[in-house]
Design a protein around this motif. Structure first.
Motif, PDB file in Angstrom:
ATOM      1  N   ALA A 283       0.612  -1.333   0.117  1.00 29.18           N
ATOM      2  CA  ALA A 283       0.205  -0.083  -0.135  1.00 29.18           C
ATOM      3  C   ALA A 283       0.689   1.260  -0.029  1.00 29.18           C
ATOM      4  O   ALA A 283       0.477   2.268  -0.849  1.00 29.18           O
ATOM      5  CB  ALA A 283      -0.927  -0.038   1.270  1.00 29.18           C
ATOM      6  N   GLU A 284       1.938   1.273   0.899  1.00 34.26           N
ATOM      7  CA  GLU A 284       2.776   2.318   0.764  1.00 34.26           C
ATOM      8  C   GLU A 284       3.464   2.587  -0.454  1.00 34.26           C
ATOM      9  O   GLU A 284       3.478   3.884  -1.197  1.00 34.26           O
ATOM     10  CB  GLU A 284       3.887   2.146   2.020  1.00 34.26           C
ATOM     11  CG  GLU A 284       3.400   2.381   3.347  1.00 34.26           C
ATOM     12  CD  GLU A 284       4.514   2.209   4.256  1.00 34.26           C
ATOM     13  OE1 GLU A 284       5.582   1.464   3.811  1.00 34.26           O
ATOM     14  OE2 GLU A 284       4.350   2.128   5.421  1.00 34.26           O
ATOM     15  N   PHE A 285       3.686   1.630  -1.025  1.00 34.74           N
ATOM     16  CA  PHE A 285       4.540   1.489  -2.485  1.00 34.74           C
ATOM     17  C   PHE A 285       3.698   2.066  -3.451  1.00 34.74           C
ATOM     18  O   PHE A 285       3.956   3.092  -4.201  1.00 34.74           O
ATOM     19  CB  PHE A 285       4.977   0.226  -2.982  1.00 34.74           C
ATOM     20  CG  PHE A 285       5.219   0.020  -4.516  1.00 34.74           C
ATOM     21  CD1 PHE A 285       6.687   0.688  -4.666  1.00 34.74           C
ATOM     22  CD2 PHE A 285       4.627  -0.376  -5.374  1.00 34.74           C
ATOM     23  CE1 PHE A 285       7.087   0.793  -6.110  1.00 34.74           C
ATOM     24  CE2 PHE A 285       5.161  -0.476  -6.605  1.00 34.74           C
ATOM     25  CZ  PHE A 285       6.316   0.175  -7.309  1.00 34.74           C
TER      26      PHE A 285
ATOM     27  N   ILE B 276       1.521   9.010  -6.305  1.00 34.54           N
ATOM     28  CA  ILE B 276       1.817  10.597  -5.942  1.00 34.54           C
ATOM     29  C   ILE B 276       3.127  10.922  -7.068  1.00 34.54           C
ATOM     30  O   ILE B 276       3.024  12.064  -7.547  1.00 34.54           O
ATOM     31  CB  ILE B 276       2.539  10.906  -4.386  1.00 34.54           C
ATOM     32  CG1 ILE B 276       1.233  10.720  -3.547  1.00 34.54           C
ATOM     33  CG2 ILE B 276       3.201  12.028  -4.222  1.00 34.54           C
ATOM     34  CD1 ILE B 276       1.577  10.602  -1.826  1.00 34.54           C
ATOM     35  N   LEU B 277       3.929  10.134  -7.130  1.00 36.91           N
ATOM     36  CA  LEU B 277       4.993  10.245  -8.205  1.00 36.91           C
ATOM     37  C   LEU B 277       4.531  10.315  -9.560  1.00 36.91           C
ATOM     38  O   LEU B 277       4.891  11.480 -10.345  1.00 36.91           O
ATOM     39  CB  LEU B 277       6.138   8.931  -8.096  1.00 36.91           C
ATOM     40  CG  LEU B 277       7.324   9.346  -9.232  1.00 36.91           C
ATOM     41  CD1 LEU B 277       8.174  10.683  -8.430  1.00 36.91           C
ATOM     42  CD2 LEU B 277       8.220   8.347  -8.732  1.00 36.91           C
ATOM     43  N   ILE B 278       3.607   9.720  -9.994  1.00 38.62           N
ATOM     44  CA  ILE B 278       3.042   9.941 -11.171  1.00 38.62           C
ATOM     45  C   ILE B 278       2.220  11.059 -11.419  1.00 38.62           C
ATOM     46  O   ILE B 278       2.483  11.742 -12.338  1.00 38.62           O
ATOM     47  CB  ILE B 278       2.356   8.461 -11.558  1.00 38.62           C
ATOM     48  CG1 ILE B 278       3.245   7.317 -11.803  1.00 38.62           C
ATOM     49  CG2 ILE B 278       1.378   8.594 -12.829  1.00 38.62           C
ATOM     50  CD1 ILE B 278       2.315   5.874 -11.986  1.00 38.62           C
ATOM     51  N   GLY B 279       1.523  11.403 -10.324  1.00 43.31           N
ATOM     52  CA  GLY B 279       0.589  12.468 -10.276  1.00 43.31           C
ATOM     53  C   GLY B 279       1.574  13.821 -10.570  1.00 43.31           C
ATOM     54  O   GLY B 279       1.400  14.639 -11.419  1.00 43.31           O
ATOM     55  N   ALA B 280       2.732  13.632  -9.684  1.00 47.89           N
ATOM     56  CA  ALA B 280       3.628  14.944  -9.783  1.00 47.89           C
ATOM     57  C   ALA B 280       4.287  15.015 -11.138  1.00 47.89           C
ATOM     58  O   ALA B 280       4.323  16.132 -11.737  1.00 47.89           O
ATOM     59  CB  ALA B 280       4.720  14.821  -8.888  1.00 47.89           C
TER      60      ALA B 280
END
Length: 127
Positions: free
Chosen positions: A100-102, A108-112
């Motif tokens: 889940a953390e991954f 978040i990384l893809i959204g950024a």
């Protein structure tokens, strides 16, 4: 010990004879202890000398050998002990939390990255 054993009566001894016996016995035991210590010291010295020689021989013997290949796949060690039900649940829960953390971090990384790409396209006049 059976009760029919004959016990000798101690003979009367003088003080001089007792001291002579003690001195003779003490010198004899001291000599035995000295000899024992000397042999132990000699053994230890020989072990010290032979240890370095054996280590050198071992290095020469195994110089060109590769380490053994892993016998089993990673995560499934041979002889792994059985886990209780509570331990298995705790392990599964920990694994799920890590996944889940991954997933959250990846989203978040893809959204950024998507936001940066969109911002870059606006500044370039692509939209």
């Amino acid at each position: 010990m059976s009760s029919n054993v004959r016990v000798r009566k101690p003979s009367a001894k003088t003080a001089k004879s007792l001291t002579k016996q003690d001195k003779a016995a003490s010198t004899r035991t001291l000599k035995e202890k000295t000899d024992d210590l000397q042999t132990r010291i000699l053994r230890v010295e020989m072990d010290i000398v032979s240890a370095s020689r054996q280590a050198q021989e071992r290095r020469i013997k195994y110089r060109d050998t590769l380490p053994p290949e892993p016998a089993a796949r990673r995560g499934f060690a041979q002889g792994e002990r059985r886990l209780t039900l509570a331990q298995t649940r705790a392990r599964n829960r920990k694994t799920m939390v890590q996944w889940a953390e991954f997933a959250v971090t990846a989203i978040i990384l893809i959204g950024a990255c998507a936001w940066l790409y969109q911002w870059w396209m606006r500044t370039q006049g692509g939209f």
